[in-house]
Design a protein around this motif. Sequence first.
Motif, PDB file in Angstrom:
ATOM      1  N   ARG A 182      40.080 -41.359 -13.372  1.00  0.00           N
ATOM      2  CA  ARG A 182      41.171 -42.301 -13.673  1.00  0.00           C
ATOM      3  C   ARG A 182      42.284 -41.603 -14.443  1.00  0.00           C
ATOM      4  O   ARG A 182      43.474 -41.782 -14.134  1.00  0.00           O
ATOM      5  N   ARG A 186      46.108 -40.821 -13.046  1.00  0.00           N
ATOM      6  CA  ARG A 186      47.311 -41.240 -13.779  1.00  0.00           C
ATOM      7  C   ARG A 186      48.232 -40.055 -14.018  1.00  0.00           C
ATOM      8  O   ARG A 186      49.458 -40.151 -13.848  1.00  0.00           O
ATOM      9  N   ASP A 190      52.029 -39.682 -12.765  1.00  0.00           N
ATOM     10  CA  ASP A 190      53.115 -39.550 -13.745  1.00  0.00           C
ATOM     11  C   ASP A 190      53.851 -38.217 -13.609  1.00  0.00           C
ATOM     12  O   ASP A 190      55.083 -38.164 -13.734  1.00  0.00           O
TER      13      ASP A 190
END
Length: 254
Positions: A182, A186, A190
């Motif tokens: 996870r 991310r 990003d």
Amino acid sequence: MPIGRQAPISRVWPSGGAHLWPPGGTSDLHSHRRGHLVYAACGVLSLHTDRGTSIVPANRVAWIPAGFAHHHRAHGHTDMRIEFLPPALARLVPDHPAVFVASDLAREVLLTLSGPRTHDRAARARLRRVLVDELQEAREQPLHLPEPRDDRLRAIARVLHADPADNTPLAQLGRTTGASARTLSRLLHDELGMTFYQWRTQLRIHHALVLLAEGHDTAHVAHACGWSNPSGFIAAFTDIIGTTPGRHRAGDRR
């Protein structure tokens, strides 16, 4: 232009140049006061900046803005053409390294500007304007592999560059870096604007272009880059590059 240990055969002039690189030829890290376009009339170039790596096959043209430190490497015998743009035209193209489809017209203009025929200043200016108009009509292509900044992503990138066929799931790769799937997902979103699948596919296509330039056949490249069968590789390659591996290797520039 500073050059590495395998020097090209070069012909240069104030507005550009033509460089015939041997396979594996590399330049030293350098930058230019003016932004410039890079085109491989044959062969494949990889262009490296601190933002990432761009792969430039014969149906694409790369843009390097002024001041961006970069180096490049030739994969296969490579005929590299360079054309510098004056500031007024450079403002009309992106302020970051980019790769565009080389339309038939753009390709011919680049070859004309970098060919043996002499043109006066006014004629060159008109040709450069046509070239920029063509680039403005072309969309940026996903042949730029961004370089992650996070140390955990960099560690995974090293694993995948060393073995593009590695099919280890993200969660398992994450355990070696101390990050969960996870968290890594991310970070990829990003920093790079990609999913793990998109990033790994992009990385594999980059390696595939290099292997094709070195003369390997489609089946070998498919397996070396992580596809269990050539048909899956051909579909992914065509989706990103716009032509099949076979046509690309044969010099199809559509």
